[in-house]
Motif scaffolding. Structure first.
Motif, short mmCIF file in Angstrom:
data_model
loop_
_atom_site.label_atom_id
_atom_site.label_comp_id
_atom_site.label_asym_id
_atom_site.label_seq_id
_atom_site.Cartn_x
_atom_site.Cartn_y
_atom_site.Cartn_z
N LEU A 131 0.83 -1.21 0.00
CA LEU A 131 0.00 0.00 0.00
C LEU A 131 0.86 1.26 0.00
O LEU A 131 0.56 2.24 -0.70
CB LEU A 131 -0.92 0.01 1.22
CG LEU A 131 -2.23 -0.79 1.12
CD1 LEU A 131 -2.99 -0.72 2.45
CD2 LEU A 131 -3.10 -0.26 -0.01
N VAL A 132 1.94 1.23 0.77
CA VAL A 132 2.83 2.39 0.83
C VAL A 132 3.51 2.61 -0.53
O VAL A 132 3.57 3.73 -1.04
CB VAL A 132 3.89 2.20 1.94
CG1 VAL A 132 4.96 3.28 1.85
CG2 VAL A 132 3.23 2.22 3.31
N TRP A 190 0.72 3.56 -3.16
CA TRP A 190 -0.32 4.46 -2.69
C TRP A 190 -0.75 5.47 -3.77
O TRP A 190 -1.95 5.66 -4.02
CB TRP A 190 0.17 5.21 -1.45
CG TRP A 190 -0.82 6.23 -0.94
CD1 TRP A 190 -0.81 7.57 -1.19
CD2 TRP A 190 -1.95 5.97 -0.11
NE1 TRP A 190 -1.87 8.18 -0.56
CE2 TRP A 190 -2.58 7.23 0.11
CE3 TRP A 190 -2.49 4.83 0.48
CZ2 TRP A 190 -3.74 7.35 0.89
CZ3 TRP A 190 -3.64 4.95 1.25
CH2 TRP A 190 -4.25 6.20 1.45
N VAL A 226 -5.07 10.29 3.36
CA VAL A 226 -4.12 9.72 4.33
C VAL A 226 -4.73 9.73 5.73
O VAL A 226 -4.61 8.76 6.49
CB VAL A 226 -2.79 10.51 4.30
CG1 VAL A 226 -1.86 10.01 5.41
CG2 VAL A 226 -2.12 10.36 2.95
#
Length: 266
Positions: A141-142, A145, A211
């Motif tokens: 995911l990071v 993103w 975020v």
């Protein structure tokens, strides 16, 4: 008893932390029914795990990922409407799982625990699976993103900007499948999707940026796990449904209080 509670708490917090940001994408892309379809197939993974005598977690992961790939393939062919396709696969997979369980003559399965979850039943190996799988999901995911967010906002614009839309969409489906597989013992086949959707929907009311929403969803999920585990210990209630009830209460509180709704993704 203390070890049992500590292990349950660690497992629940691990799942909630991962389910939060991924649940945000599920809410943004309106993939709740897709999550339910994968969750319902998890019981079939349990039955196959017992029948083939392989690790249950591995069997569930393989089955959920396989079903996600089948869904993507069938969606591309446009044979039938997506919601109809999901409905057919969800109920067929759940029924097939129940039928397969009936063939396990020499193995007794606590069907209620698999359908509705039993946080107190997770063992040390389950904790390793949760944190290993969770670390992989968070890392992906990071890394992805920005493209995941771009595809979620506008697929056509993302394609123009050079993002591989199909690959990113498939990645998101596989991540959802992985989280559902590792979370099944926490809230069960029938309630897995709720642990992704309810905290994310609650966080949407409390956030102003994507975020923030992803982070707050994880925090709300962790609060729901703590509250559900405490309620289960205090009143001897089933742990999985207790976690979901706590998440639902937090949702009601958030939407009762006058917080500002996130504008872009709300």
């Amino acid at each position: 008893m203390l070890d049992l509670l500590l292990r349950a708490l660690l497992g629940g917090l691990g799942v909630a932390a991962v389910a939060g940001p991924l649940g945000a994408f599920v809410v943004w892309r309106r993939m709740a029914y897709f999550g339910d379809t994968l969750a319902h197939s998890a019981l079939l993974g349990v039955a196959l795990g017992f029948l083939l005598d392989i690790n249950l977690n591995l069997a569930i992961v393989v089955l959920c990922v396989g079903l996600a790939l089948v869904l993507v393939t069938l969606q591309k062919k446009h044979i039938i409407a997506t919601d109809t396709l999901l409905g057919i696969l969800a109920h067929s997979a759940l029924s097939l799982g129940l039928v397969a369980v009936s063939f396990l003559d020499n193995i007794r399965i606590d069907l209620m625990a698999y359908l509705f979850g039993d946080l107190l039943a997770i063992n040390q190996a389950d904790v390793y699976w949760i944190y290993g799988g969770g670390l992989a999901v968070i890392s992906l995911l990071v890394v992805f993103w920005k493209p995941l967010l771009a595809v979620t906002v506008n697929e056509e614009l993302a394609k123009v900007e050079g993002y591989p839309v199909e690959a990113i969409r498939l990645l998101l489906m596989l991540l959802v499948a992985l989280v559902i597989a590792v979370a099944m013992k926490i809230v069960g086949v029938l309630l897995i999707t709720s642990l992704m959707i309810i905290p994310a929907a609650t966080a949407r009311k409390l956030s102003k940026t994507p975020v923030q929403m992803a982070s707050i969803a994880s925090l709300i999920g962790c609060l729901a796990v703590c509250g559900g585990l405490w309620a289960s210990y205090r009143w001897d209630t089933p742990t999985g449904p207790s976690v979901v009830v706590c998440a639902a209460l937090l949702f009601l509180i958030a939407y009762t209080l006058p917080f500002q709704k996130m504008k872009r993704f709300g």
